[in-house]
Write a protein that holds these residues in place. Structure first.
Motif, PDB file in Angstrom:
ATOM      1  N   ASP A 340       0.795  -1.221   0.000  1.00  0.00           N
ATOM      2  CA  ASP A 340       0.000   0.000   0.000  1.00  0.00           C
ATOM      3  C   ASP A 340       0.828   1.272   0.000  1.00  0.00           C
ATOM      4  O   ASP A 340       0.304   2.343  -0.298  1.00  0.00           O
ATOM      5  CB  ASP A 340      -0.920   0.024   1.234  1.00  0.00           C
ATOM      6  N   TYR A 341       2.106   1.178   0.337  1.00  0.00           N
ATOM      7  CA  TYR A 341       2.906   2.384   0.477  1.00  0.00           C
ATOM      8  C   TYR A 341       3.358   2.955  -0.863  1.00  0.00           C
ATOM      9  O   TYR A 341       3.967   4.012  -0.901  1.00  0.00           O
ATOM     10  CB  TYR A 341       4.120   2.110   1.373  1.00  0.00           C
ATOM     11  N   TYR A 347       4.527  -4.258  -8.542  1.00  0.00           N
ATOM     12  CA  TYR A 347       5.390  -5.117  -7.737  1.00  0.00           C
ATOM     13  C   TYR A 347       5.581  -6.501  -8.355  1.00  0.00           C
ATOM     14  O   TYR A 347       6.504  -7.203  -7.989  1.00  0.00           O
ATOM     15  CB  TYR A 347       4.810  -5.248  -6.330  1.00  0.00           C
ATOM     16  N   LEU A 348       4.704  -6.915  -9.237  1.00  0.00           N
ATOM     17  CA  LEU A 348       4.834  -8.237  -9.831  1.00  0.00           C
ATOM     18  C   LEU A 348       5.719  -8.226 -11.066  1.00  0.00           C
ATOM     19  O   LEU A 348       5.909  -9.251 -11.700  1.00  0.00           O
ATOM     20  CB  LEU A 348       3.448  -8.772 -10.202  1.00  0.00           C
ATOM     21  N   SER A 349       6.241  -7.064 -11.424  1.00  0.00           N
ATOM     22  CA  SER A 349       7.152  -6.991 -12.556  1.00  0.00           C
ATOM     23  C   SER A 349       8.580  -7.201 -12.074  1.00  0.00           C
ATOM     24  O   SER A 349       8.847  -7.338 -10.887  1.00  0.00           O
ATOM     25  CB  SER A 349       7.025  -5.632 -13.242  1.00  0.00           C
ATOM     26  N   ALA A 355      10.634  -3.796  -5.699  1.00  0.00           N
ATOM     27  CA  ALA A 355      11.110  -4.133  -4.361  1.00  0.00           C
ATOM     28  C   ALA A 355       9.958  -4.061  -3.359  1.00  0.00           C
ATOM     29  O   ALA A 355       9.021  -3.267  -3.505  1.00  0.00           O
ATOM     30  CB  ALA A 355      12.233  -3.185  -3.949  1.00  0.00           C
ATOM     31  N   ILE A 356      10.008  -4.895  -2.327  1.00  0.00           N
ATOM     32  CA  ILE A 356       8.945  -4.960  -1.325  1.00  0.00           C
ATOM     33  C   ILE A 356       9.146  -3.828  -0.313  1.00  0.00           C
ATOM     34  O   ILE A 356      10.213  -3.725   0.308  1.00  0.00           O
ATOM     35  CB  ILE A 356       8.953  -6.319  -0.611  1.00  0.00           C
ATOM     36  N   PRO A 357       8.133  -2.966  -0.102  1.00  0.00           N
ATOM     37  CA  PRO A 357       8.293  -1.857   0.849  1.00  0.00           C
ATOM     38  C   PRO A 357       8.022  -2.298   2.282  1.00  0.00           C
ATOM     39  O   PRO A 357       7.078  -3.044   2.551  1.00  0.00           O
ATOM     40  CB  PRO A 357       7.248  -0.842   0.373  1.00  0.00           C
ATOM     41  N   ALA A 423       6.629   7.933  -2.703  1.00  0.00           N
ATOM     42  CA  ALA A 423       5.234   7.861  -2.237  1.00  0.00           C
ATOM     43  C   ALA A 423       5.031   8.641  -0.940  1.00  0.00           C
ATOM     44  O   ALA A 423       4.231   8.257  -0.081  1.00  0.00           O
ATOM     45  CB  ALA A 423       4.806   6.408  -2.053  1.00  0.00           C
ATOM     46  N   GLY A 424       5.771   9.751  -0.769  1.00  0.00           N
ATOM     47  CA  GLY A 424       5.622  10.582   0.412  1.00  0.00           C
ATOM     48  C   GLY A 424       6.421  10.146   1.617  1.00  0.00           C
ATOM     49  O   GLY A 424       6.291  10.736   2.691  1.00  0.00           O
ATOM     50  N   PHE A 425       7.251   9.116   1.486  1.00  0.00           N
ATOM     51  CA  PHE A 425       8.066   8.622   2.599  1.00  0.00           C
ATOM     52  C   PHE A 425       9.544   8.800   2.278  1.00  0.00           C
ATOM     53  O   PHE A 425       9.959   8.695   1.113  1.00  0.00           O
ATOM     54  CB  PHE A 425       7.801   7.135   2.864  1.00  0.00           C
ATOM     55  N   ASN A 426      10.345   9.059   3.321  1.00  0.00           N
ATOM     56  CA  ASN A 426      11.791   9.040   3.170  1.00  0.00           C
ATOM     57  C   ASN A 426      12.254   7.587   3.075  1.00  0.00           C
ATOM     58  O   ASN A 426      11.794   6.727   3.828  1.00  0.00           O
ATOM     59  CB  ASN A 426      12.472   9.727   4.356  1.00  0.00           C
ATOM     60  N   VAL A 427      13.173   7.314   2.142  1.00  0.00           N
ATOM     61  CA  VAL A 427      13.610   5.952   1.861  1.00  0.00           C
ATOM     62  C   VAL A 427      15.067   5.798   2.259  1.00  0.00           C
ATOM     63  O   VAL A 427      15.927   6.566   1.810  1.00  0.00           O
ATOM     64  CB  VAL A 427      13.424   5.604   0.375  1.00  0.00           C
ATOM     65  N   LEU A 428      15.354   4.811   3.114  1.00  0.00           N
ATOM     66  CA  LEU A 428      16.723   4.461   3.472  1.00  0.00           C
ATOM     67  C   LEU A 428      17.212   3.363   2.524  1.00  0.00           C
ATOM     68  O   LEU A 428      16.486   2.394   2.269  1.00  0.00           O
ATOM     69  CB  LEU A 428      16.797   3.952   4.915  1.00  0.00           C
TER      70      LEU A 428
END
Length: 566
Positions: A340-341, A347-349, A355-357, A423-428
């Motif tokens: 949902d994030y 994701y199925l490609s 990658a899985i969030p 998607a509005g989140f900071n990604v590490l």
């Protein structure tokens, strides 16, 4: 001359002094200019009426308008407006509003009520009510409904107000603190539910609102003084509704905060064990409402920083509430693992965005202080750490259950990266876990072993060993013939120089004989080579049947007859 004329003449002569005739002016009648006193009566009446009208206007109190959802129990000319049981005015008109979805109540108040009208003054209708918070308004069964006024503290002069639909549970100006509680689950809480501290009722839930967009329940809770001093920045609130049942070796443990909270629900609060003392809070402060005490223990902090992690490998075994650790020390928890994030990602490609969030929540309270300043400092520290090769990875928490957790550490060989946004989140940035690295190395080793021409090597080695055996047999025959030849030679007839050469030849032949050390070492080396090749073939066969044999022990054959001899 007539008799009348003579008489008149005589009379004139006789009436004149001295007997002589004289001229007199005629009498003239004139009206007086004075106002009659009778007119003072209406003048006094008019002046009195004007004075009374002026006094009535000057002594008239303010006229106000109050908007309500409905006019149940309100009657123009009868319904009173009062505060603290003191009458302040009367309702003069009740009408529908312009949008026909409510009513407007017009009330005439006494002049003294003008001091009570502020921009934040509250009005509500007192009617008979029965609810979870108790029974109220029973006095109105005989006297009728009335409008209660609660003075505010804002600017004076307001004349239009929005009435309350419910009677406030806490009287205005009650000493204490009002806080907002935010929960993801409404539970069994309702307006009037108690706020408890160690089982004692110290406040109440005043209102509840569901935020549809955020999917959260918002409660306004009031804690009375002096218990309001117990609420600070380190305080945590949790739901105390219902009964908590736990089972152990000593039996079942049934626990409830109070009998009242068992039926109507309730909220309790306290400071987690080991937390640093907090600062006093003001009314309107927000707190998270935990569903139970166990959830509070797992996540006891107030301020946090959320990050999104994208893993290219399987996340099987990673569950919500799993720890996030930095070199073995917990600094946060896993919030959720879901697609949902980033709904726009396929994701199925097999693209980069497949990658899985994983959403994680890092809390500065695990490190030092549970404050907003500490959260901002943690965010800046992570941004600098990522530039210095700080990465997130998955690690095995329990080999038996296969549970995973998130590990943060520095990887000197990691590729350069920065904190990005998705998607509005900071990604590490993330790297492969240690287990994945082992699997990759084992897979690479097995691939190389499979690519080796072992069959050709074994065939070549067998041919070489057969050729070596033939060569040794030929050499043995040649050495025997040479030994016979040398034995037949008369050493006395051979010069001394040739005798020395023959002696060295005997020594060399002896060193190459079937019992010589050189031949034994060569035979042993060929035997070890054969054993090594046989072992490699066995290893390849084992990994072909069980690829995970490098990590897990070899499976034992089950005993077909339990308890029998193996």
């Amino acid at each position: 001359m007539s008799m009348d004329d003579n008489a008149s003449a005589e009379t004139t002569e006789q009436g004149t002094p001295g007997g002589a005739a004289a001229d007199h002016p005629s009498a003239v009648v004139e009206r007086s200019a004075r106002v009659s006193p009778i007119w003072l009566v209406p003048l006094i009446a008019v002046a009195t009426g004007v004075w009374m009208l002026v006094q009535s206007y000057l002594n008239q109190g303010p006229v106000i308008e109050i908007s309500f959802a409905n006019a149940e129990g309100l009657v123009a000319g009868e319904t009173r407006v009062q505060t603290l049981a003191v009458e302040l005015g009367t309702v003069t008109e009740v009408r529908l509003n312009d949008s026909f979805d409510g009513v407007v109540v017009v009330a005439q108040l006494v002049p003294a009520a003008a001091e009570l009208l502020h921009t934040d003054s509250k009005f509500w209708i007192v009617r008979p009510r029965i609810g979870t918070s108790g029974i109220s308004g029973l006095s109105t069964l005989l006297s009728g409904s009335y409008i209660e006024l609660a003075p505010g503290t804002g600017a004076r002069g307001a004349r239009r107000f929005q009435g309350l639909n419910e009677i406030p549970l806490t009287p205005p100006d009650t000493p204490g603190v009002q806080v907002e509680l935010i929960s993801e689950v409404a539970g069994s809480l309702s307006v009037g539910s108690p706020v408890l501290y160690r089982g004692y009722r110290v406040g109440r839930i005043e209102s509840q609102v569901l935020d549809v967009d955020a999917g959260e329940a918002h409660y306004m809770a009031f804690v009375d003084a002096p218990y309001s001093d117990l609420v600070n920045t380190a305080t945590r609130f949790w739901n105390a509704s219902g009964v908590s049942i736990s089972a152990g070796v000593s039996g079942f443990d049934i626990r409830t905060e109070s009998l009242e909270s068992l039926f109507t629900g309730g909220v309790t609060f306290g400071v987690p064990e080991g937390a640093n003392p907090g600062e006093p809070v003001e009314s309107g402060s927000r707190f998270r409402l935990f569903p139970d005490y166990e959830s509070l223990v797992r996540n006891p902090f107030r301020y946090s920083v959320d990050y999104l992690l994208l893993f290219d490998s399987s996340v099987r075994g990673l569950q919500p509430d799993a720890p996030v650790e930095y070199r073995g020390l917990q600094i946060g928890t896993v919030v959720d693992v879901a697609f949902d994030y980033d709904a726009a990602a396929n994701y199925l490609s097999n693209e980069d965005n497949s990658a899985i969030p994983v959403l994680v929540r890092l809390e500065p309270g695990w490190l030092n202080e549970d404050t907003q300043a500490a959260a901002d400092e943690l965010r800046a520290t992570l941004a600098a750490g990522v530039k210095a090769n700080l990465r997130a990875s998955l690690a095995v928490g329990n080999l038996l259950t296969g549970s995973l957790y998130v590990s943060l550490d520095y990887f000197p060989d990691a590729e350069p990266a920065t904190v990005t946004e998705r998607a509005g989140f900071n990604v590490l940035p993330t790297v492969a876990s240690g287990l994945e690295q082992i699997e990759q190395k084992v897979a690479s080793l097995l691939t190389k072993l499979q690519e080796l021409p072992l069959d050709d090597t074994l065939a070549t080695a067998n041919e070489a060993m057969a050729a070596a055996g033939d060569a040794l047999a030929d050499m043995k025959g040649s050495l025997g013939e040479l030994d016979v030849l040398l034995g037949s030679v008369n050493e006395a007839a051979v010069p001394d120089s040739l005798s020395g050469v023959l002696g060295e030849a005997r020594t060399a032949i002896a060193s190459l004989g079937p019992d010589s050390p050189l031949q034994q070492e060569l035979t042993q080396a060929l035997r070890k080579l054969q054993e090594t090749l046989d072992g490699a073939e066995s290893v390849l066969a084992t990994y072909d049947r069980q690829p995970n044999a490098v990590l897990l022990p070899k499976r034992r054959q089950r005993d077909p007859v339990p308890g029998g001899s193996r």
